[in-house]
Structure formats: C-alpha cells, structure tokens
Design an enzyme around this catalytic site. Structure first.
Site, PDB file in Angstrom:
ATOM      1  CG  HIS A 183      68.567 -39.150  -4.997  1.00 20.22           C
ATOM      2  ND1 HIS A 183      69.732 -39.804  -4.693  1.00 20.22           N
ATOM      3  CD2 HIS A 183      68.031 -38.790  -3.807  1.00 20.22           C
ATOM      4  CE1 HIS A 183      69.897 -39.829  -3.380  1.00 20.22           C
ATOM      5  NE2 HIS A 183      68.878 -39.221  -2.813  1.00 20.22           N
ATOM      6  CB  THR A 195      59.920 -21.086  -4.212  1.00 18.38           C
ATOM      7  OG1 THR A 195      59.558 -19.787  -3.727  1.00 18.38           O
ATOM      8  CG2 THR A 195      59.489 -21.255  -5.654  1.00 18.38           C
ATOM      9  CB  CYS A 255      87.167 -45.409   6.489  1.00 22.59           C
ATOM     10  SG  CYS A 255      88.823 -45.643   7.089  1.00 22.59           S
TER      11      CYS A 255
END
Ligand code: PLP
Length: 379
Positions: free
Chosen positions: A183, A220, A306
């Site tokens: 990604h 898998t 935070c």
C-alpha cells in the site's frame, strides 16, 4: 473532495494495481492445490514473485510474501540475527524498534542521517545484524545505504533494509534482506514481502503451519493483494524517475510557502524523498495543525501522537535532537498522482492557518483539542 497529502501513510491505488487485484480476486483456486484452478492461482503467485525479483535484484525464491512491511521487519528480526548483536537506526519505523527492544540504536544527526562513524565503531565490536531504512517515513531523509552496505560487507554484518518509502524512485536498495509494503507503492493493503537476498539457512517462521512460502510464512497467500503489490511495484518503478521530477518542485514550493509563513523545514540538510516535507511550526502543537488543515479539506499527518492528555513527540524527530519542535511538526507527503492544484491548495491555506494557530495556541502545552474552527462553506 479532500486534498490528500498523506502518501507516506498510504499511496492512492494505481490503476494497474487495481486491475491486477480485481482479476486475481475473480480466481477461485488455492495456489497450493494441484488441480487446474489451483495451478492457475499458483501461476499468478509465481508471476508476482518473478516481477518483484526482477525489480529488486533478487531471485524469485528470495521473495517471502507477508501481510505487509510490519510483518516483514518482524520476521527479519525474528529469523536472521542468530548469534549476532543487533544495531538499528534510531529513526527506524516502530515495527523495527518494537521487534528489537534491546538493540543498540545508531545515532543520527540533526537531519536524521545515520552516523556512519558510530556504525563503523559498533560494527568493529563483532558480528552484527544491522537494520536501517532506505528513507524515513516522517522526514523523507534518505540514508547513505551504499556506504553503510560497504561497511557491513567489510565487517561481515547482515544488512536489513526497510525499503518501504521511496521504492522505485531511486536506485534499488542494497542489503541482504529488504522489507517492502504494497500500500506504500499504490497497491492494496494486506501484502508486502521480505526479500531474502543473503544466505539464510533453514526457515525460522514467525507463523508456522502449512509450510507456504518455502516454510518462511505459513498461511494461504492473499492472491489479490499480492497481484496488486506486483503490479504496483512494476508501475512505481516504471514511473519513478518522472514522478520524482514532477513532485520535487511541488514539494519545494510547499516548503518555501511554509517557511515564509514561519515554519521550519526539518531535515533540510539531507537528501530527501521528492514527495516529502516535514514542517515544524514553532510553538504550535502538531495535532492542532493537522486538525486545522483537515477542516480546510487538506489531509496531512503529524509526527506526534496525542494520547492520555499528552502530546507524545515523534521518536524520529526526538532522535534528531529537535527538542520541542519534535511535537510541532507535520508531514506533507505528495502522492504519486498529486497535481499542482493540490499543492497550491496547501500553499493557499497554510499561511492563514499558521498565523491563526501561532496566535491562539502558543503557550500552554497539553493535548486539549483546540476550539473547533468554522468549516469552509461548501463550494
Ligand atoms: N516501515 C516504514 C518506513 C513505514 O513507513 C511503514 C508504514 O508506515 C512500515 C514499515 C509498516 O508497513 P505496513 O503498513 O505495510 O505494515
């Protein structure tokens, strides 16, 4: 529609990666099955492995598919250091630091560049496993990997490179092993790889079971995410030089505008990823800046988290010796398809936000959310 300037968290999907993932999702077989549908799935898996091996100066058998780079880093640190002391860069990703809690941390300078003299001194003390990233996700600092790899070779050390950021936009990183993530390249989340280019001996998996990935990682394989990862990598390597040339001037314009509005550009003395700017606004908490920009329709991220009523400064910026600025920096990271208009949107919005926050929030520290700002009127 938000202006998305948080590519180092996740790149927008590349069209070729989406196509490849969709085609793989339509397949039925398990690559471990011997029948026709299984063989078709296996062929796709093999082809993804071959693509990555070609791009990464590796052999297909070197590629171990994982769920992402967090797992690839964890697997490397679990399986490879046997009998060696572990040295990690002080600005490594949390997935490396958490997997090696007692590792020696290699110091960095104020720009986040690893101290090669300190590395050489540590390497001289005995056999080592070294983990250093190709480029930092928060600052964009590119590490001097060729010099570090030469040092590691000289001392017989294993070099593991977290190659997640900037892959395809520069030379293929050196190293005995690499961690990569789908990604971060414009592929789907859920697939990454540990690339084992050095001699490893028998597999030492973190996840044992069905013996997939030659015993290195059971389970898998997520074929659609893996096909998307390979296609994304292919596209990222092909477009890398052009993207670098297009994004660097946009990044520079963002830095110039932010500096004119009172920000300090961090890591400015280091070679940087073309898409990344790390901007500290003295006296103004990072979370306040991220919220104000979000309300203006611009998505960036903070190097500070935070929680529990306190701003936790980024360990990366703290290791760079930046003191209070470590809690006051945002990261602007341009995605592969960023447009000049999107960079302009940041440049137009930032000065007023910086002026308002510097006026309103300078002073007491803490983690209270700033007073909500009016949302911009819908166009
Ligand atoms: N290493 C670096 C430098 C990263 O930026 C990230 C993600 O933020 C990771 C590792 C972890 O990658 P993944 O999300 O694939 O687990």
């Amino acid at each position: 529609m938000a202006v998305y300037l948080d590519a180092n968290a996740s790149e927008p999907p590349r069209p070729l990666a989406l196509d490849a993932a969709r085609r793989a999702l339509a397949l039925t077989g398990n690559p471990a099955s011997v029948h026709g549908p299984g063989r078709a799935a296996r062929a796709l898996l093999d082809s993804a492995r071959e693509t990555l091996a070609r791009l990464l100066d590796a052999r297909p058998g070197d590629i171990v598919f994982t769920s992402g780079a967090t797992e690839a880093n964890a697997l490397a640190l679990h399986a490879l250091p046997a009998g060696r002391s572990v040295l990690v860069g002080a600005t490594e990703h949390d997935s490396v630091l958490a997997a090696a809690p007692s590792a020696t941390r290699l110091a960095v300078d104020r720009d986040g560049v690893i101290d090669l003299d300190a590395a050489a001194a540590a390497l001289a003390r005995g056999p080592a496993f070294v983990a250093v990233m190709a480029a930092n996700n928060e600052t964009g600092t590119i590490q001097p990997l060729p010099a570090l790899a030469a040092l590691c070779r000289r001392h017989g050390a294993w070099l593991h490179v977290d190659a997640v950021q900037g892959l395809g936009r520069g030379p293929v990183p050196p190293g005995d092993s690499l961690a990569i993530s789908g990604h971060k390249l414009g592929g789907p989340p859920g697939a990454g790889a540990l690339v084992l280019r050095g001699p490893t001996g028998a597999p030492r998996p973190l996840i044992a079971g069905g013996g997939q990935e030659r015993g290195w990682r059971a389970g898998t394989p997520p074929l659609a995410a893996i096909a998307g990862l390979a296609a994304a990598a292919e596209a990222a390597f092909a477009a890398g030089p052009a993207e670098t040339a297009r994004l660097a001037p946009l990044r520079d314009a963002i830095i110039a505008a932010a500096e004119a509005a009172g920000a300090v550009a961090l890591a400015s003395g280091a070679p940087l990823l073309a898409n990344t700017a790390c901007l500290a606004l003295p006296g103004v908490r990072a979370d306040a800046q991220v919220i104000a920009l979000d309300l203006a329709g611009i998505a960036v991220s903070a190097g500070a988290a935070c929680s529990s009523g306190k701003v936790a400064p980024s360990h990366v910026l703290a290791a760079m010796g930046l003191g209070a600025l470590a809690g006051q920096a945002i990261r602007v990271s341009l995605p592969w398809n960023a447009t000049a208009a999107e960079a302009e949107a940041f440049i137009a919005a930032y000065p007023a936000i910086a002026a308002r926050l510097a006026g309103a929030l300078r002073g007491p520290r803490g983690c209270s959310t700033p007073a909500p700002e009016p949302r911009p009127a819908a166009a």
